[in-house]
Design an enzyme around this catalytic site. Structure first.
Site, short mmCIF file in Angstrom:
data_model
loop_
_atom_site.label_atom_id
_atom_site.label_comp_id
_atom_site.label_asym_id
_atom_site.label_seq_id
_atom_site.Cartn_x
_atom_site.Cartn_y
_atom_site.Cartn_z
N GLU A 65 97.88 40.19 -3.37
CA GLU A 65 98.15 39.84 -1.98
C GLU A 65 97.63 38.43 -1.73
O GLU A 65 96.44 38.17 -1.89
CB GLU A 65 97.50 40.81 -0.99
CG GLU A 65 97.87 40.43 0.45
CD GLU A 65 97.32 41.36 1.51
OE1 GLU A 65 97.88 41.36 2.63
OE2 GLU A 65 96.33 42.07 1.25
N ASP A 139 100.50 31.35 7.58
CA ASP A 139 100.52 30.32 8.62
C ASP A 139 101.89 29.63 8.60
O ASP A 139 102.28 29.05 7.59
CB ASP A 139 99.42 29.30 8.33
CG ASP A 139 99.22 28.30 9.46
OD1 ASP A 139 100.15 28.12 10.27
OD2 ASP A 139 98.14 27.69 9.52
N LYS A 144 104.11 21.41 14.91
CA LYS A 144 104.90 20.19 14.88
C LYS A 144 105.73 20.17 13.60
O LYS A 144 105.28 20.65 12.56
CB LYS A 144 104.00 18.95 14.95
CG LYS A 144 103.22 18.84 16.26
CD LYS A 144 102.36 17.59 16.30
CE LYS A 144 101.59 17.50 17.62
NZ LYS A 144 100.73 16.30 17.68
N ASP A 176 106.14 36.54 11.63
CA ASP A 176 106.52 36.70 13.03
C ASP A 176 107.30 35.49 13.52
O ASP A 176 107.69 35.44 14.68
CB ASP A 176 105.27 36.87 13.91
CG ASP A 176 104.40 35.63 13.88
OD1 ASP A 176 104.04 35.20 12.76
OD2 ASP A 176 104.08 35.08 14.96
#
Length: 234
Positions: A65, A139, A144, A176
């Site tokens: 993982e 992440d 930006k 997400d």
């Protein structure tokens, strides 16, 4: 505190005072199932040997993982699949220590926590050494557009990942962030990865992370897919 070393087998914290961070002494505690720097090197490309010694028997599979955070998902999987070896990788000192402590608390001989950046995947694993890789909610570097280059799942990384996975292995991805999901899926399809059903090779139980539950509780969409590496051509 995150690792910033340019070599995965160098102890970048060697000269740091242990009172600077409460987790630093624990990083060097060899009773914990935690590997970092010089202690990581003997396992590189020899993970089955590491786990055979640790578990007392050869593991059925080897699952990694990337970005394991505090290990909620990988801890559950390791408890459920005692004959499979699991590696939880993260770049944050506190997270890898916490995961190792929980693995020790639950007597999980089939789980090792490692402090390492996934960009060193080529140095850590031999070709076709992995049976599965999880990347849940990385992440997205979405603030930006100029930050997009920092995303982990770029075509060059996916090509490296394909080399480390066995032909019948899986890559399980969740995010997400819809634009990131679209970018990753486009790269996977362009490189001839094969999307597969979760029932093909994945654990039968449903594993959700804290992030996933928070997103769903807030009414946010999440995206998940499972992929097999491109078929080898000779």
């Amino acid at each position: 505190m995150s690792i910033r070393a340019q070599d995965p087998f160098v102890d970048s914290f060697a000269t740091m005072r242990e009172d600077v961070n409460a987790f630093l002494p624990l990083l060097k505690d060899e009773t914990l199932p935690l590997l970092y720097g010089p202690r990581l090197k003997p396992c590189a490309g020899a993970w089955l040997s590491h786990f055979t010694e640790q578990m007392g028997d050869k593991p059925k599979d080897l699952i990694l993982e990337i970005g394991s955070h505090y290990g909620e998902v990988i801890l559950k999987m390791a408890k459920d699949e005692a004959d499979t070896a699991f590696i939880g990788m993260d770049i944050t000192l506190k997270r890898v220590v916490k995961l190792a402590q929980k693995a020790q608390e639950f007597s999980l001989k089939n789980l090792t926590s490692i402090l390492c950046n996934a960009k060193f995947l080529d140095q850590l694993f031999a070709p076709h050494e992995l049976d599965g890789v999880l990347v849940f909610f990385p992440d997205p570097w979405a603030a930006k557009k100029r930050y997009h280059k920092n995303r982990l799942l770029k075509p060059e990384f996916l090509a490296l990942l394909a080399q480390k996975l066995k032909p019948e292995a899986y890559f399980w991805f969740k995010t997400d962030w819809e634009p990131y999901n679209a970018e990753v899926l486009e790269a996977l399809k362009a490189a001839n990865w094969r999307e597969i059903s979760p029932s093909e090779g994945l654990p039968s139980k449903v594993y959700t992370s804290r992030f996933e539950r928070l997103f769903k509780a807030a009414g946010q969409s999440t995206f998940a897919s499972v992929w097999a590496p491109p078929l080898q051509t000779h």
